[in-house]
Structure formats: C-alpha cells, structure tokens
Design a protein around this motif. Sequence first.
Motif, short mmCIF file in Angstrom:
data_model
loop_
_atom_site.label_atom_id
_atom_site.label_comp_id
_atom_site.label_asym_id
_atom_site.label_seq_id
_atom_site.Cartn_x
_atom_site.Cartn_y
_atom_site.Cartn_z
N ILE B 211 0.84 -1.19 0.00
CA ILE B 211 0.00 0.00 0.00
C ILE B 211 0.88 1.25 0.00
CG2 ILE B 211 -1.69 1.35 1.31
CD1 ILE B 211 -2.85 -1.19 2.38
N ILE B 212 0.51 2.19 -0.85
CA ILE B 212 1.08 3.53 -0.72
C ILE B 212 -0.03 4.39 -0.18
CG2 ILE B 212 2.01 5.53 -1.92
CD1 ILE B 212 3.20 3.71 -3.98
N LEU B 213 0.19 4.94 0.99
CA LEU B 213 -0.85 5.72 1.62
C LEU B 213 -0.41 7.18 1.63
CD1 LEU B 213 -3.47 5.00 3.56
CD2 LEU B 213 -1.99 6.15 5.16
N ILE B 214 -1.14 7.98 0.85
CA ILE B 214 -0.79 9.39 0.77
C ILE B 214 -1.61 10.14 1.79
CG2 ILE B 214 -0.76 11.39 -0.73
CD1 ILE B 214 -0.77 9.47 -3.07
N THR B 215 -0.98 11.01 2.53
CA THR B 215 -1.73 11.76 3.52
C THR B 215 -0.97 13.01 3.89
OG1 THR B 215 -2.64 11.71 5.75
CG2 THR B 215 -0.68 10.41 5.37
N HIS B 216 -1.68 13.99 4.45
CA HIS B 216 -0.93 15.10 5.04
C HIS B 216 -1.02 15.01 6.56
CE1 HIS B 216 -4.99 17.04 4.39
NE2 HIS B 216 -4.84 17.05 5.69
N ASP B 217 -1.55 13.89 7.04
CA ASP B 217 -1.83 13.73 8.45
C ASP B 217 -0.88 12.69 9.04
OD1 ASP B 217 -2.83 13.20 10.92
OD2 ASP B 217 -4.93 13.02 10.28
N LEU B 218 0.07 13.16 9.86
CA LEU B 218 1.05 12.24 10.41
C LEU B 218 0.41 11.23 11.36
CD1 LEU B 218 4.08 14.58 10.85
CD2 LEU B 218 4.04 12.45 9.59
N GLY B 219 -0.74 11.59 11.91
CA GLY B 219 -1.45 10.64 12.76
C GLY B 219 -1.83 9.40 11.97
N VAL B 220 -2.28 9.60 10.75
CA VAL B 220 -2.66 8.48 9.89
C VAL B 220 -1.44 7.61 9.62
CG1 VAL B 220 -3.41 7.89 7.56
CG2 VAL B 220 -4.59 9.69 8.84
N VAL B 221 -0.32 8.27 9.35
CA VAL B 221 0.92 7.54 9.09
C VAL B 221 1.28 6.68 10.30
CG1 VAL B 221 3.39 7.80 8.77
CG2 VAL B 221 1.81 9.16 7.43
N ALA B 222 1.21 7.30 11.48
CA ALA B 222 1.59 6.58 12.69
C ALA B 222 0.75 5.33 12.87
CB ALA B 222 1.43 7.50 13.89
N GLN B 223 -0.52 5.42 12.47
CA GLN B 223 -1.41 4.27 12.66
C GLN B 223 -1.18 3.15 11.67
OE1 GLN B 223 -5.76 4.70 12.98
NE2 GLN B 223 -5.28 6.77 13.63
N THR B 224 -0.72 3.48 10.45
CA THR B 224 -0.78 2.46 9.41
C THR B 224 0.53 2.14 8.72
OG1 THR B 224 -1.42 4.23 7.94
CG2 THR B 224 -3.18 2.85 8.79
N ALA B 225 1.48 3.09 8.68
CA ALA B 225 2.60 2.89 7.76
C ALA B 225 3.76 2.12 8.38
CB ALA B 225 3.10 4.25 7.27
#
Lengths: 326, 361
Positions: B211-225
């Motif tokens: 998965i490449i997950l594009i976001t501007h939200d580091l919270g989202v990154v912390a949860q999934t990447a």
Amino acid sequence: MLRFLTRRTVAAAVTLVIIAAVTFFLFFAMPSDPARLACGKVCPPETLAQARHNLGLDQPIFVQFLEWLAGVFVGRDYEGLGHCSAPCLGYSFVNRAPVFNTIIDRLPVTISLTIGSSVIYLIFGVGTGVIAALNQGKALDKIASVASLIGSSMQIYFVGTLAMYFLVFQWQLIERPRYVPFTENPLEWAYGLLLPWLVLAMISTANYTRMTRSTMVEQLSEDYVRTARAKGMSGRTVITRFALRGTLSPIATIFGVDLAVLIGGAIITETTFSLQGVGRLSIQSVVNSDLPMLMATVLLAAAAIVVFNIIVDALYAVIDPRVRLS
Amino acid sequence: MTPITPFLSVQDLHVSFQTEDGIVKAVDGLSFDVEKGTTLGIVGESGSGKSVTNLAILGLHDPERTDIGGQVRLEGQELLGADRTTMERLRGNRIAMIFQDPLTALSPFHTVGRQIGEVYRKHKGASKREARERAIEMLERVGIPNAKVRVDEYPHMFSGGMRQRVMIAMALVCDPDLLIADEPTTALDVTVQAQILDLLKDLQQQTGTAIILITHDLGVVAQTAHNVLVMYAGRAVERGTMREVLGSPRHPYTWGLLSSVPRLGTSVDVPLRPVRGTPPSLINPPPGCPFHPRCDYPELAGPELCRTQRPEISPDAGHGDACYLTLRQKTDLRTVAHAAQTTQTTQTAQTAQTTHIKDRA
Ligand SMILES: Nc1ncnc2c1ncn2[C@@H]1O[C@H](COP(=O)(O)OP(=O)(O)O)[C@@H](O)[C@H]1O
Ligand code: SF4
Ligand SMILES: [Mg+2]
C-alpha cells in the motif's frame, strides 16, 4: 413515476386553460369582428346581427370563453355553419371549417420538418462536440469552433434563400422542397424535405456542438472519469460509458426546448421553402385576422412547450439516478 | 536485507507540467521503493507532489501536457512509457487506486455493483453474473451490511464512509499487488477515518498487498505505515521506517509537520499549518535547499550552502534526510523543537477540544 406524470399532466392542463383564457380575452380586445367575416363581403345589418347571435358573440365574454372551453371537450354546434366535433377549438370563417381539422392537416408537415432536422443536428452537433472536446486545443477543435461560430451567426431566411436560389433554381441539384406524406412514400418524403432539414439543422448544430464540447470538457476532468481510467477501462469505454453520460442531461434540456419550438411552427423555414405547415398557418391567420385559428396555433405552441417540459423532466430522472421525480 | 529487485521501485522520477505561467516541476528527482505486504506513507503539505507522483505510477497524466522522466518499475517491469494496453491491463488489476473524495470519484450514473463488477469483468473476463456475485462478496468483505441489496444502489445512497468502503471494494476486486490510497480518509469524519484505516490494515494482512498511503496527516501515518517518505516541493526530504521518522525525525520540515499533530498516534485532524511561510513556487524553485526560505537553521548549517546548493538525500536505504545540519545538531535541535511542540500541543489539543464541543452544541 406515475404520480409525477399525473401531477404534471394536471398542472399542464391548468396552464393551458389559463393560456387559452388569456389569449381569448386578448383577442377579444382586438379590433376585428368575426361575425363580419362570417357574414361575408356584402353584409346587411340584420344578417350581421344574426351571425353575431349564431356565433354567440352577443353574450358576455366569459360566457363565450366557457362555451369555447366546453367545445374543446364536447364539441359545439354553430347555427347555420354546422357541427364542430370535439375537440372543437373554434370555427374558422376564413377556411369555413373547424380550426382543429386544419391544424391536423398541417401538423404532419411541421412534425416531419422537426423530426428530420433534429435527427441531423443532434447527430452532427453532439458528434462534433465530442470530437472537439477530445481534441481540445488542437486543429480539429479550432475548426469545429470556427464552423459553429459561422453556423450560429447564420439566419434561416438567408441560408434558405441562398440554397433555394443556387441549389434549386440555378444549378438544379435538387428539386424544389415539397411535402409528400411519409405513409405515401418514405423516400419521396425524405427527399422532398432534405433541403429544409439541412438548412434548419445547419443553424442548430452549432448550439449542440458548443454545448456538448463544453460539458464534455468538464466531464473529462471529473474525478469519476479519472477513476474509470484508474481502474483500467479502455479509452473508448471511459468516453462513452462515463464522460458522455454526464453530457446527456444538458443536451436533453436544449433538445426539448428546440423540439417544442419547432413543433409550435417553424415559421421562417416553412415560409422560406413554401411548406404548408403550422408555422405558415399561424402567419396566414394573423394576416387574415382569423382569430380562432390564431388562437389555436398559439395554444399548440404552448402545449408543445408544456408537454416537452414534462418529457425532459422525466428524462432527467432516467439519465441521472440522483434526480428524484416529485 | 533488501531484495535485489524491489517490488515497486521509483527511481529519479521527474514530472513537470506545461502551463501558461511556465513549467511546473511538480516532482523533481524522487526515488523510493515499496515492498509487498508493507505500507509506505507519503506525507507532505498540500502541493508537495504526492498525488502527481502516484498518478505518474499509474500513467494517468495527460501525455500532451506532461513531461515524465525517470523509472517506475513493478517487479522489474518498466511502467513509464509502457504502451496503452499494457497500462490498461495493469490498472485496477495489479495496481489499484482509491481517491480522496469517494462521492466524486464514483460515477453517479451507475450502481455500485456495476462499477465494482465492470473492473472484474474487464480484467478477469468474468460474466455479468459472476461479476455481480463478486461485487456482493467484495461489499461484504469491506463491511457493508446487507450487501445483496446495496449492490444495486447508487453511490449517492451511501454515507461518506460507506462510499469509501465501496471505493476500496472496487480497488481490491481483482486482488491487486499494489494499492495506492490518495488521502483516503481526508474527506471523512474522525471515527469513520479510524474504521477505514483499520479496514485497510486488515485487508493488507489478508492479501499481502503493498500500500502507498498518501496523507498530510502524520497521525494516519503513525497508525498504518511501515515506512515513511516526507515530501517537500516535489522532493524527498526524509525517509525511513515509521519509528525512525516519527520517533527521531531529522529534517526541520518534518519537525514542523510533527508539531501539527496533537499527540502521536491520534488522528485528530488539525488543519496543517505547521511551518511558517508558504510552499515555494514550483515554476521558479529557490536555489539551494528548497526549504531554506522557511527554515530556522540555515545559520547553523551554513547559510551559503543552504542558499546555493541543493542537499541530496542519501541514496542508500535506511533513515535518510536532505539537510546540511550534522546528525548531532539534528538530535539536539529536535529535543528543543519537541519541547516547543509540547507547549503548542497542549494548546492545539485544547483548541481542538473546544471546537469539538462547539460543533456539538
Ligand atoms: N495537471 C496539472 N497541471 C499543472 N500543475 C499541476 C497539475 N497537477 C498538479 N499540479 C501542480 O503540481 C503540484 C503538486 O500537486 P499534487 O501532487 O496534487 O500535490 P499533493 O501533494 O497535495 O497531492 C501542485 O503545485 C499542483 O498545482
Ligand atoms: S539544508 Fe539548511 S535550509 Fe535546508 S533544511 Fe537543512 S538547515 Fe534548513
Ligand atoms: Mg493530493
């Protein structure tokens, strides 16, 4: 759907009665005397009075209107003139016949004109619009936009007269337009009307080209069109199944209006090509002060608009599932 | 141990657009790898080139207006410049994409069943009936209740979160190897966001898709990447595992991004205005470090250097960043930045709380 149709039909009927009333009262105010027309050139005062009475013109105006309205539904007897069966829209003293019969006589010409030309301009207009949109900014797009600019600045009496002069009289490439009923000979029907169809279509095509192009360009940049590409749909599928779908509603809108206006009478086209359709009928009735006839043509035009409005609104719901009929 | 051929490898990607104002260099020398079964989070302010990068992977840019250079390889197969049919066969099949706004990204004119099914039919040659059954199965898998009925409904009849589930079902219908999710939760409210992210994680565990997950939200990154790539002005400015980048960030821009997140690991969506100043022009990018006009530390790193020479991210794998500060300086400054962040955080959290309460009232 059924509820929508019922509701809209009732509303349409009410609208038409109101329009009928307004035209009726307006025409009543006009300085013209149907009784005098009915009575003929040499008209002694007693005969005139008699004619007035026979036509119900000695009654108050709203009684006259109610009689007219009743005639639409149940028919009506004109003393000394005969029976006018329902739907009786009045009696023309110029033609000495019920108005409705004349309209029914003329309507096929107008409908034929409308159908033929609208098929042509719809296909060409939408087709060139799509091509222009797909070739945005390129030569084809520019050619299409110049062509539609020229097309839309043309007038029927100008193009039509030129076409008649050169194609028909000078070069004799095509015969003079005439109306042969479709049921009699479909080929003759199409051939006889080809020139007016083309001229009429030429004027309208431009509208469809421009409209299709601009909505198509918008559609092509829509997210869901991008999604379609992102999921591997082929270029053609993306255009036909997705992008084109979004242009249908605006096309249906102008198409509905155009059809309604044409059915109401392509006055200039019919005059230019001397075709005996409803458009010419309305002009003739003005010239002859044939008020019942004029009123019927006005009503026909109004009815066409009202009916096509309903059809287009129903079409919206068919085209776009987000539209709810109410 | 890195495999010899990465699953997806993007090397020195350049994407520029010809516009009336000039050439927009939206992506300017970007490299990254994605391995099967892992999630790469790409973060950066809006306009940093995240979407453009991923549209380039799928070959979705208008070739007439776009110049693309570099390499994009899927299991060694070059995708840039691949012919149309190859790309059409790949899209929706091996690489699928979900977009930010599921309302506009789904066709309003077709039922969700049809939209899901047509992907399956196109790529797997399934019949109408098979496609429909598969669509129902997918809807069930992404957690849409009553899938047998809902398969015949139109997107506008679904809620925002359910629509995004439909998008995910559509993206996963052919079991792709790579899923690109471009801000998949940005348009959704907080609780739904978490559900969608969980769903993506679950599905990844079941299928092993990258998965490449594009976001501007580091919270989202912390949860999934698993891995993170921080983008700025079309370039990578920091790269590493999620723990490395979020736990010991090295680039001043990443510090700025981090200070916008109230607490690590939550996904409260605070508007991203972390770094003073505005993103640079992509038509005339500043010389030197593209971040220098907004950076607090050129004095420390050497102002001449920052202003004239572009810092490059280290080419080898592992935690890397593009900044002239020494590792020592970065560690020290981060501590200071963190301290500042803590005070700011409390305020942001409070503001968020108040807004939340106001919203409810
Ligand atoms: N088709 C295009 N034509 C011109 N400029 C574009 C185009 N697409 C994107 N850009 C520009 O490229 C830059 C990066 O955009 P994008 O990748 O969408 O940013 P984000 O990181 O927010 O996804 C932006 O400045 C944007 O304006
Ligand atoms: S290289 Fe210089 S300007 Fe760029 S981020 Fe590092 S310190 Fe700041
Ligand atoms: Mg984006």
